[in-house]
Design a protein around this motif. Structure first.
Motif, PDB file in Angstrom:
ATOM      1  N   LYS A   3       7.167  -3.101   0.609  1.00 45.48           N
ATOM      2  CA  LYS A   3       6.651  -1.965   1.372  1.00 45.48           C
ATOM      3  C   LYS A   3       6.765  -2.193   2.879  1.00 45.48           C
ATOM      4  O   LYS A   3       7.006  -1.250   3.621  1.00 45.48           O
ATOM      5  N   LEU A  87       3.576   3.230  -2.815  1.00 46.24           N
ATOM      6  CA  LEU A  87       4.962   3.315  -3.253  1.00 46.24           C
ATOM      7  C   LEU A  87       4.875   3.576  -4.751  1.00 46.24           C
ATOM      8  O   LEU A  87       4.274   2.795  -5.478  1.00 46.24           O
ATOM      9  N   TYR A  96       7.710   7.084  -1.574  1.00 46.06           N
ATOM     10  CA  TYR A  96       6.841   6.342  -0.662  1.00 46.06           C
ATOM     11  C   TYR A  96       6.000   7.365   0.092  1.00 46.06           C
ATOM     12  O   TYR A  96       6.528   8.185   0.841  1.00 46.06           O
ATOM     13  N   THR A  98       4.196   8.426   2.842  1.00 45.09           N
ATOM     14  CA  THR A  98       4.002   8.111   4.260  1.00 45.09           C
ATOM     15  C   THR A  98       4.176   9.392   5.067  1.00 45.09           C
ATOM     16  O   THR A  98       3.244  10.160   5.207  1.00 45.09           O
ATOM     17  N   VAL A 111      14.813   5.480  -1.960  1.00 47.86           N
ATOM     18  CA  VAL A 111      13.392   5.796  -1.939  1.00 47.86           C
ATOM     19  C   VAL A 111      13.212   7.089  -1.160  1.00 47.86           C
ATOM     20  O   VAL A 111      13.722   7.227  -0.042  1.00 47.86           O
ATOM     21  N   THR A 113      10.947   9.374   0.997  1.00 49.27           N
ATOM     22  CA  THR A 113       9.707   9.337   1.773  1.00 49.27           C
ATOM     23  C   THR A 113       9.098  10.732   1.718  1.00 49.27           C
ATOM     24  O   THR A 113       9.778  11.720   1.967  1.00 49.27           O
TER      25      THR A 113
END
Length: 146
Positions: A3, A87, A96, A98, A111, A113
């Motif tokens: 992470k 995550l 993820y 964020t 991944v 976001t």
């Protein structure tokens, strides 16, 4: 999955984005000042269009600065339920929680976001491994949470 490495990639992307917006605003302001003409209305229309462009860039810069502020508060500590900084691996992908910056690649894995405000995260928020949730009539099962 690391992470901290993902967070560093996001921070770098945001910093580059901020730099780009600041440069574009500076260049647009410079061209606004360079616009000299005796054309009257055409000159004013051109200046107004440039000002609107500056305002648009400034809005995007402020949004990116806001994202950077959110990133500063993200913890890389493991979590057992979906929350900001988690995550999450589902049977449909790796997410993820964020800020929304699109897809990034780390350790040869893609991944996505996603912002805590997104419908996807709202649907899976608070869920634990093995639980399911649905977004847009698509059911997903949480496999792992880091």
């Amino acid at each position: 999955m690391n992470k901290q490495e993902l967070l560093n990639i996001i921070k770098t992307k945001l910093t580059e984005k901020i730099q780009s917006f600041e440069n574009l605003i500076a260049e647009t302001r410079a061209s606004n000042n360079d616009t000299k003409s005796s054309m009257g209305d055409k000159y004013e229309t051109g200046r107004e269009m440039l000002q609107q462009e500056i305002n648009n860039l400034q809005r995007q810069l402020n949004e990116t600065l806001s994202q950077q502020s959110v990133i500063q508060k993200i913890s890389v500590e493991p979590s057992d339920k979906v929350q900001n900084g988690s995550l999450v691996k589902t049977d449909k992908g790796l997410f993820y929680v964020t800020v929304s910056l699109g897809e990034i690649t780390s350790e040869n894995q893609k991944v996505m976001t996603v912002s805590a405000e997104s419908p996807l995260v709202k649907a899976m928020s608070g869920k634990k491994e093995g639980e399911t949730f649905a977004v847009n009539n698509m059911t997903q099962t949480i496999q792992t949470i880091w």
